[in-house]
Design an enzyme around this catalytic site. Structure first.
Site, PDB file in Angstrom:
ATOM      1  N   CYS A  44       4.298  42.657  38.375  1.00  0.00           N
ATOM      2  CA  CYS A  44       4.879  42.280  37.087  1.00  0.00           C
ATOM      3  C   CYS A  44       3.874  42.413  35.949  1.00  0.00           C
ATOM      4  O   CYS A  44       4.255  42.561  34.789  1.00  0.00           O
ATOM      5  CB  CYS A  44       5.401  40.854  37.145  1.00  0.00           C
ATOM      6  SG  CYS A  44       6.849  40.675  38.178  1.00  0.00           S
ATOM      7  N   ASN A  93       7.719  48.997  38.165  1.00  0.00           N
ATOM      8  CA  ASN A  93       7.644  47.981  39.219  1.00  0.00           C
ATOM      9  C   ASN A  93       8.925  47.156  39.222  1.00  0.00           C
ATOM     10  O   ASN A  93       9.267  46.554  38.198  1.00  0.00           O
ATOM     11  CB  ASN A  93       6.459  47.045  38.973  1.00  0.00           C
ATOM     12  CG  ASN A  93       6.454  45.877  39.943  1.00  0.00           C
ATOM     13  OD1 ASN A  93       6.199  46.056  41.135  1.00  0.00           O
ATOM     14  ND2 ASN A  93       6.759  44.676  39.452  1.00  0.00           N
ATOM     15  N   GLU A  94       9.638  47.152  40.320  1.00  0.00           N
ATOM     16  CA  GLU A  94      10.857  46.336  40.477  1.00  0.00           C
ATOM     17  C   GLU A  94      11.844  46.514  39.324  1.00  0.00           C
ATOM     18  O   GLU A  94      12.460  45.563  38.864  1.00  0.00           O
ATOM     19  CB  GLU A  94      10.477  44.843  40.624  1.00  0.00           C
ATOM     20  CG  GLU A  94       9.729  44.558  41.914  1.00  0.00           C
ATOM     21  CD  GLU A  94       9.338  43.084  42.089  1.00  0.00           C
ATOM     22  OE1 GLU A  94       9.677  42.259  41.233  1.00  0.00           O
ATOM     23  OE2 GLU A  94       8.698  42.774  43.109  1.00  0.00           O
TER      24      GLU A  94
END
Ligand code: NAG
Ligand code: NAG
Ligand code: NAG
Length: 522
Positions: free
Chosen positions: A260, A378-379
Site C-alpha cells: 500500500c 498493488n492490489e
C-alpha cells in the site's frame, strides 16, 4: 542453489517436526491417545521442477521497516520537513535543551535546498547560559542505538551570521550520560556551510540522543542533520546486523517498496521514485499516509536497487499505476504516469549515457541494474481504471523493454485473466485454519496462463500474535502447496518482512485488506 526435482528436502521434515511438536503439546495438555498418519506420495510423476526464483522477500516501508529499521540513519526528521511546508511547523521529534526563556526555535523557509525548503532557526536568548549550554536534540526513532567504540558520521548544514562555538554530543536519553562529544567553530557568514565530523562512542546506550548545544547568544540555522554509523553493509547505508539476517534467507528476489506504500491513501502522498534519487540532502521526503509516518527517502529507489544487488536477489519494482486508495487517474490522461515509469526504468536499466542512466551513474553505479520484473500497481485489480491504465503501462513497457516480465494485480488462480501478463499477483492474509486449507489453492490453476506470484502471504491477527506455532504450521502447509504447484507458482514471499516493535500495527494490513476484498469480489 540450483533447481530441484520434487519436494524441497527441508520443508517436509520441518512440517513433520512442527506437526509432532504440536501433537506433543496437545498430548500433554489433554492426555490424548490419538495417533496421526502422514502419507507421503513420492511417485516421480508428481515431481515438479522448483524454479530457482521460488523464494524471495517482500520489503515494504511499513511499521518503520525502512526509516527506523534497515536504513541506518539515526536522526528522525533530519531536514525538519516532516511537519509540512507551512511554518511554523511541528519539529517532532526534535526538542530543546534549555527552556523557552533561554532558547527560541522555529522553522522557516530559508534552506539552501529548494525541494525541501524548511530549515530550523535557533535563537539563543541567554547572555549567561547554563553550564551545559542550550540547544536542540533529536532522539531518533525511539532512541538511537549508540554502541561503545563505534564511529558515527555526522553531516549537517549550518548558517550563522556570527562566529559560534557548537558542541555536538551523543548522550543518554536524559542528557546526563555523555557518550561522545566534539566542539565545532562555525565561521560567521551569510551562506550555508556543510559540516562533516566523526563521533566515536565511549559508552553504550540504546536509547541515546543527538544534541547540538552552544553558549553563544545569537541566531544559527540548521538543516539536513544526519548521523549514520560508519559501518553499514558494504557502505551502502543499511544496518549490517539486519542485512546479514536477510542474506541468511538467500532471497532470490526482492520486491519493493510496497504494498500500500506504493499506492497511498491519496496519490499526492504516494511514493515517487524520482523524488527519492540523487543527493540525499536534496530529496524532499514524503508523508506515507497509509502507514502514517514521514520518510526522508534517504532509502529511495536507487538504494532499493542497490540492496537487491547486494543480496544477490532479482529486483521487483512495484510502481504506482495512477491509482491510490481514494483517487484514480483516468486512462485518457495516464500518459505522464507512463512516461514517469519509463524514465524510472531507464534510470535502472539505461546506459550510463542515457538521460536517466547518467543520473544513476553519477550516484555511483554506471552499470545498469538487472531489473527484469515490474508489478503494475498493488492490489488495484478491482479499481475503475485498472484495466485501462494497466494496458497503457503494459504496452509501453513491452515496446521499450521486451525482456521485462510484468505482474498483474488480478488473481488468475481460478479464472483466466482478460489481459496479457507474465505473472499475476496473489495475496492472502487470513487465520491459520483457512491458510492451512489453502494448500490446494493452485492445484487446478490453468497451466497455460501467466505464472503465479504469491507476493504477500501470512497468518494474521489472533492466530499470529507475535509469532505462534499454529501460524507457522499453517504457513508451512501452504508453502508445501506452492512447492507442489511450482510449475505454475514461480515466486512467493511472506509479509511483512520487518517490524519495528515500537510501531507494530496489531492489524497492520487492515487498510490494504479492505481493498484486497474489493479485488477478490470482482
Ligand atoms: C541509558 O540512559 C538511561 C537514562 O537516561 C539509563 O536509565 C539507562 O540505564 C542507560 N542505559 C545504559 C545501557 O547505560
Ligand atoms: C556565498 O556563496 C556565494 C555563492 O556560492 C559566493 O559567491 C559567496 O562568495 C559566498 N560568500 C561567502 C561569504 O562565503
Ligand atoms: C557513451 O557515449 C560515448 C560517445 O557518444 C561512446 O563512445 C560510449 O561508448 C558511450 N558509452 C556507453 C556506455 O554507451
Amino acid at each position: 542453489m540450483g533447481s530441484m526435482e520434487g519436494f524441497s528436502p527441508t520443508t517436509i521434515p520441518c512440517l513433520l517436526l512442527l506437526f509432532c511438536l504440536g501433537c506433543k503439546c496437545l498430548a500433554s495438555e489433554f492426555e490424548l491417545t490419538q495417533t496421526a498418519t502422514v502419507k507421503v506420495d513420492a511417485t516421480p510423476e508428481l515431481a515438479r521442477k522448483i524454479p530457482d526464483t521460488l523464494f524471495g522477500v517482500f520489503f515494504e516501508e511499513i511499521n518503520h521497516a525502512g526509516a527506523g529499521g534497515i536504513w541506518a540513519e539515526l536522526v528522525s526528521n533530519r531536514g525538519f520537513e516532516a511537519g509540512g511546508p507551512h511554518t511554523p511547523s511541528n519539529i517532532h521529534p526534535w526538542s530543546i535543551v534549555g527552556d523557552d526563556s533561554s532558547i527560541f526555535v522555529a522553522t522557516d523557509r530559508s534552506s539552501c535546498f529548494s525541494r525541501n525548503i524548511v530549515a530550523l532557526r535557533m535563537e539563543v536568548l541567554c547572555n549567561d547560559c547554563p553550564a551545559g549550554g542550550v540547544g536542540i536534540y533529536n532522539p531518533g526513532f525511539w532512541g538511537m542505538n549508540i554502541e561503545d567504540g563505534k564511529t558515527y558520521n555526522l553531516v549537517m548544514y549550518v548558517k550563522s551570521p556570527e562566529t559560534a562555538d557548537l558542541t555536538v554530543s551523543l548522550t543518554s536519553p536524559d542528557g546526563l550520560q555523555n557518550l561522545a562529544s566534539i566542539n565545532l567553530k562555525v565561521a560567521g557568514t551569510s551562506n550555508w556551510t556543510k559540516l562533516e565530523q566523526k563521533l566515536v562512542a565511549k559508552g553504550t546506550n540504546r536509547t541515546s540522543r543527538l544534541q547540538i548545544t552552544t553558549h553563544n547568544k545569537g541566531v544559527i540555522w540548521f538543516d539536513q542533520v544526519s548521523l549514520m554509523p560508519a559501518d553499514t553493509y558494504k557502505g551502502h547505508g543499511f544496518r549490517s546486523d539486519l542485512i546479514s539476517m536477510l542474506l541468511d534467507l538467500k532471497p532470490r528476489f526482492f520486491r519493493f517498496p510496497g504494498g500500500c506504500f506504493v499506492e497511498g491513501e491519496w496519490l499526492r502522498n504516494a511514493f515517487r521514485w524520482r523524488e527519492s534519487i540523487g543527493p540525499w540532502e536534496e530529496r524532499p521526503g514524503h508523508f506515507g499516509d497509509v502507514w502514517h509516518y514521514w520518510t526522508d527517502d534517504g532509502l529511495g529507489y536507487y538504494e532499493y536497487l542497490q540492496l537487491s544487488e547486494d543480496l544477490g536477489a532479482a529486483p521487483i519494482w512495484v510502481f504506482n499505476n495512477g491509482i491510490s486508495h481514494h483517487d484514480e487517474v483516468d486512462t485518457a490522461i495516464i500518459a505522464p504516469f507512463v512516461k514517469d515509469v519509463l524514465d524510472g526504468l531507464e534510470f535502472a536499466k539505461g546506459s550510463a549515457n542515457s538521460t536517466w542512466g547518467s543520473v544513476r551513474a553519477a550516484m555511483g553505479h554506471p552499470e545498469p541494474f538487472p531489473l527484469k520484473y515490474v508489478a503494475i500497481g498493488n492490489e488495484d485489480c478491482g479499481k475503475k481504471h485498472y484495466r485501462g491504465n494497466y494496458l497503457k503501462f503494459y504496452n509501453a513497457i513491452r515496446d521499450a523493454y521486451p525482456d521485462i516480465q510484468m505482474i498483474s494485480n488480478c488473481d488468475g488462480s481460478s479464472r483466466r485473466l482478460d489481459h496479457p501478463a507474465d505473472l499475476f499477483d496473489f495475496h492472502v492474509y487470513t487465520d491459520s485454519k483457512t491458510l492451512f486449507s489453502m494448500m490446494n489453492e493452485f492445484d487446478s490453476t490453468s497451466r497455460d496462463g501467466p505464472k503465479a506470484f504469491v507476493s504477500e502471504y501470512a497468518v494474521w491477527k489472533r492466530d499470529a500474535g507475535k509469532g505462534s506455532l499454529l501460524a507457522s504450521l499453517a504457513e508451512a502447509a501452504f508453502l508445501t502447496g506452492l512447492e507442489r504447484n511450482s510449475d505454475i507458482v514461480q515466486m512467493a514471499s511472506y509479509a511483512p518482512l520487518f517490524v519495528n516493535t515500537n510501531d507494530r500495527r496489531s492489524v497492520f494490513m487492515a487498510l490494504c485488506f479492505r481493498w484486497f476484498l474489493v479485488f477478490l469480489s470482482i
